[in-house]
Design a protein around this motif. Structure first.
Motif, PDB file in Angstrom:
ATOM      1  N   GLU A  21       0.878  -1.121   0.067  1.00  0.00           N
ATOM      2  CA  GLU A  21       0.177  -0.198   0.120  1.00  0.00           C
ATOM      3  C   GLU A  21       0.801   1.275  -0.018  1.00  0.00           C
ATOM      4  N   ASP A  22       0.810   2.112  -0.911  1.00  0.00           N
ATOM      5  CA  ASP A  22       1.420   3.340  -1.074  1.00  0.00           C
ATOM      6  C   ASP A  22       2.859   3.184  -0.706  1.00  0.00           C
ATOM      7  N   LEU A  23       3.377   2.594  -1.596  1.00  0.00           N
ATOM      8  CA  LEU A  23       4.858   2.588  -1.213  1.00  0.00           C
ATOM      9  C   LEU A  23       5.406   2.015   0.230  1.00  0.00           C
ATOM     10  N   ALA A  24       4.365   1.403   0.931  1.00  0.00           N
ATOM     11  CA  ALA A  24       5.015   1.305   2.453  1.00  0.00           C
ATOM     12  C   ALA A  24       6.213   0.570   2.593  1.00  0.00           C
ATOM     13  N   GLN A  25       6.868   0.664   3.787  1.00  0.00           N
ATOM     14  CA  GLN A  25       8.092   0.128   3.982  1.00  0.00           C
ATOM     15  C   GLN A  25       7.780  -1.399   4.291  1.00  0.00           C
ATOM     16  N   PHE A  26       6.826  -1.810   5.178  1.00  0.00           N
ATOM     17  CA  PHE A  26       6.258  -2.923   5.472  1.00  0.00           C
ATOM     18  C   PHE A  26       4.988  -3.414   4.990  1.00  0.00           C
ATOM     19  N   CYS A  27       4.960  -4.822   4.806  1.00  0.00           N
ATOM     20  CA  CYS A  27       3.578  -5.554   4.478  1.00  0.00           C
ATOM     21  C   CYS A  27       2.641  -5.301   5.549  1.00  0.00           C
ATOM     22  N   GLU A  28       1.482  -4.809   5.127  1.00  0.00           N
ATOM     23  CA  GLU A  28       0.484  -4.795   6.371  1.00  0.00           C
ATOM     24  C   GLU A  28      -0.044  -6.140   6.764  1.00  0.00           C
ATOM     25  N   GLY A  29       0.251  -7.410   5.948  1.00  0.00           N
ATOM     26  CA  GLY A  29      -0.097  -8.467   6.236  1.00  0.00           C
ATOM     27  C   GLY A  29       0.873  -9.123   7.244  1.00  0.00           C
ATOM     28  N   CYS A  30       1.933  -9.247   6.850  1.00  0.00           N
ATOM     29  CA  CYS A  30       2.873 -10.033   7.365  1.00  0.00           C
ATOM     30  C   CYS A  30       4.297  -9.256   7.893  1.00  0.00           C
ATOM     31  N   ARG A  31       4.128  -8.087   7.756  1.00  0.00           N
ATOM     32  CA  ARG A  31       5.288  -7.197   8.266  1.00  0.00           C
ATOM     33  C   ARG A  31       6.720  -7.451   7.354  1.00  0.00           C
ATOM     34  N   TYR A  32       6.642  -7.925   6.282  1.00  0.00           N
ATOM     35  CA  TYR A  32       7.584  -8.186   5.329  1.00  0.00           C
ATOM     36  C   TYR A  32       8.227  -6.612   5.054  1.00  0.00           C
ATOM     37  N   ASN A  33       9.770  -6.717   4.961  1.00  0.00           N
ATOM     38  CA  ASN A  33      10.264  -5.463   4.828  1.00  0.00           C
ATOM     39  C   ASN A  33      10.583  -5.363   3.398  1.00  0.00           C
TER      40      ASN A  33
END
Length: 89
Positions: A21-33
């Protein structure tokens, strides 16, 4: 300069498949970087706080008795000073 590839708005998480989402640093589902391209970040919970030791307070053999009564005159005075919407209580 970073050696990581340029992020894409439609990029999917390689670990869980959640859209980034919106070039986020971490995945919202599993916190993948997405920046370091490393797996989910493990978050350790702090140890539970230790409560102070229980202290036994000796109980006096004397007992107290509380007497509760309704003061109708006081209640009427308070309600007379209240706003009309407060009187629906």
């Amino acid at each position: 300069m970073s050696s990581a590839p340029a992020p894409s708005a439609a990029e999917l998480c390689p670990d869980c498949g959640t859209p980034r989402e919106d070039l986020a640093q971490f995945c919202e589902g599993c916190r993948y970087n997405f920046v370091t391209r490393t797996g989910a970040v493990s978050v350790t919970q702090p140890p539970p706080s230790r409560s102070s030791p229980r202290v036994e307070i000796p109980v006096s053999p004397q007992t107290w008795t509380a007497t509760v009564r309704v003061d109708h005159d006081y209640f009427a005075k308070v309600m007379a000073r209240s706003e009309p919407e407060d009187q629906e209580l």
